[in-house]
Design a protein around this motif. Structure first.
Motif, PDB file in Angstrom:
ATOM      1  N   SER A 116     -18.211   5.710 -30.001  1.00 40.08           N
ATOM      2  CA  SER A 116     -17.040   5.196 -29.276  1.00 40.08           C
ATOM      3  C   SER A 116     -16.743   3.740 -29.622  1.00 40.08           C
ATOM      4  O   SER A 116     -15.585   3.348 -29.715  1.00 40.08           O
ATOM      5  CB  SER A 116     -17.251   5.358 -27.770  1.00 40.08           C
ATOM      6  N   HIS A 119     -14.589   3.623 -32.759  1.00 37.83           N
ATOM      7  CA  HIS A 119     -13.321   4.371 -32.844  1.00 37.83           C
ATOM      8  C   HIS A 119     -12.240   3.424 -33.344  1.00 37.83           C
ATOM      9  O   HIS A 119     -12.166   2.278 -32.906  1.00 37.83           O
ATOM     10  CB  HIS A 119     -12.947   4.904 -31.457  1.00 37.83           C
ATOM     11  N   GLU A 121      -8.667   1.604 -33.702  1.00 35.98           N
ATOM     12  CA  GLU A 121      -7.746   1.200 -32.637  1.00 35.98           C
ATOM     13  C   GLU A 121      -6.386   0.906 -33.226  1.00 35.98           C
ATOM     14  O   GLU A 121      -6.290   0.354 -34.323  1.00 35.98           O
ATOM     15  CB  GLU A 121      -8.215  -0.079 -31.947  1.00 35.98           C
ATOM     16  N   TRP A 197     -13.674  14.937 -26.450  1.00 30.63           N
ATOM     17  CA  TRP A 197     -12.807  14.487 -25.351  1.00 30.63           C
ATOM     18  C   TRP A 197     -12.948  15.450 -24.181  1.00 30.63           C
ATOM     19  O   TRP A 197     -12.980  16.674 -24.382  1.00 30.63           O
ATOM     20  CB  TRP A 197     -11.345  14.448 -25.789  1.00 30.63           C
ATOM     21  N   GLN A 247     -14.668  10.248 -23.168  1.00 29.00           N
ATOM     22  CA  GLN A 247     -14.770  10.153 -24.627  1.00 29.00           C
ATOM     23  C   GLN A 247     -16.251  10.130 -24.976  1.00 29.00           C
ATOM     24  O   GLN A 247     -16.970   9.224 -24.535  1.00 29.00           O
ATOM     25  CB  GLN A 247     -14.071   8.854 -25.035  1.00 29.00           C
ATOM     26  N   LEU A 252     -13.316   6.957 -20.825  1.00 33.02           N
ATOM     27  CA  LEU A 252     -12.637   6.383 -21.978  1.00 33.02           C
ATOM     28  C   LEU A 252     -12.940   4.896 -22.118  1.00 33.02           C
ATOM     29  O   LEU A 252     -13.047   4.187 -21.123  1.00 33.02           O
ATOM     30  CB  LEU A 252     -11.113   6.493 -21.833  1.00 33.02           C
ATOM     31  N   GLN A 256      -9.297   2.912 -25.954  1.00 33.90           N
ATOM     32  CA  GLN A 256      -8.803   4.280 -26.171  1.00 33.90           C
ATOM     33  C   GLN A 256      -7.912   4.766 -25.036  1.00 33.90           C
ATOM     34  O   GLN A 256      -7.570   5.942 -24.986  1.00 33.90           O
ATOM     35  CB  GLN A 256      -9.974   5.253 -26.380  1.00 33.90           C
ATOM     36  N   LYS A 274      -1.716   6.127 -24.854  1.00 35.83           N
ATOM     37  CA  LYS A 274      -2.849   5.573 -24.094  1.00 35.83           C
ATOM     38  C   LYS A 274      -2.347   4.970 -22.799  1.00 35.83           C
ATOM     39  O   LYS A 274      -1.159   4.693 -22.649  1.00 35.83           O
ATOM     40  CB  LYS A 274      -3.549   4.506 -24.936  1.00 35.83           C
TER      41      LYS A 274
END
Ligand code: MTE
Ligand code: MO
Length: 436
Positions: A116, A119, A121, A197, A247, A252, A256, A274
């Motif tokens: 995470s 991830h 962005e 998810w 996530q 989350l 995210q 988002k």
């Protein structure tokens, strides 16, 4: 593995040093054998990548003579892995520090799930600071019962967990430049991340609100200061769309979309709104700023194509890749493949620039609209090589070559480059990005 250069190399050196001195590539060998006899044979012929044990008995390392350190409330990666970081692109510098993107360092990762904290962005005006206790999500417009939800309300609904990627439609945009940019895989195609998810199927909430018969589209709007908003066809909303709350097992990340985001599996990243604050059911698209001035494809005839929603079949070799230096002998070629159209059916790998193709092994269970990991054994003989991967999805759609895709757009286009990516291995073992 003496001349390690990248994090991935270091990580693998640590792993093989720690566990596989005597049985190098044990797991890989099994998987490769199941993928095809040729691969296993190649590994045996190449003699693996082990080193001969220098001394017996093994010396006792210092950490075995003192107690280890204490533990903490939330973990961090190993110190030696600190340099595995997202690549940051801030087009407006500090003036608009929240606007831009970060890319996942895919060249340093393995497996299919993106941690995470790595991830990618994409924020159009920064990460908003949202108090989950105050946040409201509303469904309104062409519905029988407009509904409002707090986070705590949503957490009471039955939830589902699914593995899906999110990919920005600008992923690979540097590939539209006239010359190949010499940068790691993460910079060139790292706006792709894959997570488990957990959340609520959007269809459940829409059914509760009761869609009017004219309701054919919906508008999804974020509660950031970009007020990112996109129109979504109702068929997608009722198919596999979900309100994402978790996530990779935890709530989350703010980046995210905390406390909730829209997930539209396989659709271009931009539509995965988002910090979701409302969904308005409509009879036609809204034609928002984010789907007219941007996120359209520039065509050679001067027109712009709208609503290219489903992402194409894509793949990239993450190892070996630029930044690594090869030694002669055995290597595993591995990378990621994904498609907005469904499952990855197969990945072919070429080491001679597409003259010959060989089927790679696909690892693990295959999930629709999720990243698949491919692997193929390779013995590098010390001469030039052109490494390429080409994915095919379950709809039979094949990842296009540059020659096929690039002329379909006008010169200024930046979106939806999912062409075959080439790594040019030099005789000295270094690797360059090439257009082939
Ligand atoms: N509210 C809001 N939603 C948004 C954005 C944004 O700036 N604001 N960026 C979009 C874009 S362009 C992409 S590619 C994805 C990126 O999701 P991620 O940052 O979680 O990787 O979010 C989309 N959703
Ligand atoms: Mo995006």
């Amino acid at each position: 593995m003496k001349r390690t250069q990248t994090q991935a190399d270091q990580r693998s050196a640590i792993q093989s040093g720690a566990q596989s001195k005597r049985k190098p590539f044990t797991v890989g060998r099994r998987e490769l054998l199941s993928a095809g006899a040729a691969a296993g044979g190649l590994l045996a012929a190449a003699g693996g990548a082990s080193r001969v044990l220098a001394a017996e008995p093994l010396p006792v390392p210092p950490q075995m003579k003192v107690p280890g350190r204490t533990f903490s409330g939330y973990g961090q990666p190993a110190k030696a892995e600190e340099t595995v970081q997202r690549f940051l692109t801030k087009p407006y510098g500090d003036i608009g520090g929240g606007s831009g993107n970060s890319q996942t360092p895919i060249q340093a990762l393995n497996g299919t799930i993106t941690p995470s904290g790595l991830h990618f962005e994409r924020h159009h005006n920064g990460v908003p600071d949202i108090d989950p206790a105050q946040h409201r999500f509303v469904i309104h417009g062409l519905v029988k019962r407009p509904l409002a939800f707090g986070v705590a309300d949503l957490l009471r609904y039955p939830q589902v967990s699914r593995i899906h990627f999110i990919e920005c439609s600008g992923n690979g945009s540097r590939g539209f430049l006239p010359e190949p940019v010499q940068a790691p895989a993460g910079v060139l195609r790292g706006m792709i991340s894959n997570s488990e998810w957990t959340g609520i199927p959007l269809s459940v909430l829409l059914e509760e609100a009761g869609i009017e018969t004219q309701g054919k589209w919906l508008l999804a709007e974020g509660s950031d200061s970009a007020a990112m908003s996109r129109s979504v066809p109702m068929v997608k909303a009722l198919d596999d769309a979900m309100i994402g709350l978790y996530q990779n097992g935890e709530r989350l990340r703010p980046e995210q979309g905390y406390p909730m985001r829209l997930l539209l599996p396989g659709f271009e990243g931009n539509t995965n709104i988002k910090w979701l604050r409302r969904i308005q059911v409509m009879d036609s698209p809204m034609f928002t700023k984010d789907e007219t001035s941007k996120y359209t494809d520039l065509m050679p005839d001067g027109k712009a194509r709208q609503f290219t929603l489903e992402l194409g079949t894509n793949s990239i070799i993450t190892r070996p890749s630029l930044g690594m230096k090869l030694e002669k002998g055995f290597h595993e070629i591995t990378g990621m493949a994904w498609s907005g159209g469904g499952r990855i059916a197969k990945v072919d790998v070429s080491t001679d620039g597409g003259v010959t193709w060989h089927p790679a092994a696909l690892q693990g269970e295959s999930h629709p609209k999720a990243v698949a990991r491919f692997r193929m054994a390779w013995e590098w003989n010390g001469t030039e090589a052109m490494l390429q991967s080409r994915s095919t999805d379950e709809k039979g759609r094949v990842q296009p070559s540059r020659k096929m895709l690039i002329p379909q757009y006008s010169a200024g286009n930046t979106y939806h480059n999912h062409t075959i990516h080439s790594w040019h291995v030099q005789p000295d073992g270094s690797i360059r990005h090439a257009y082939a």
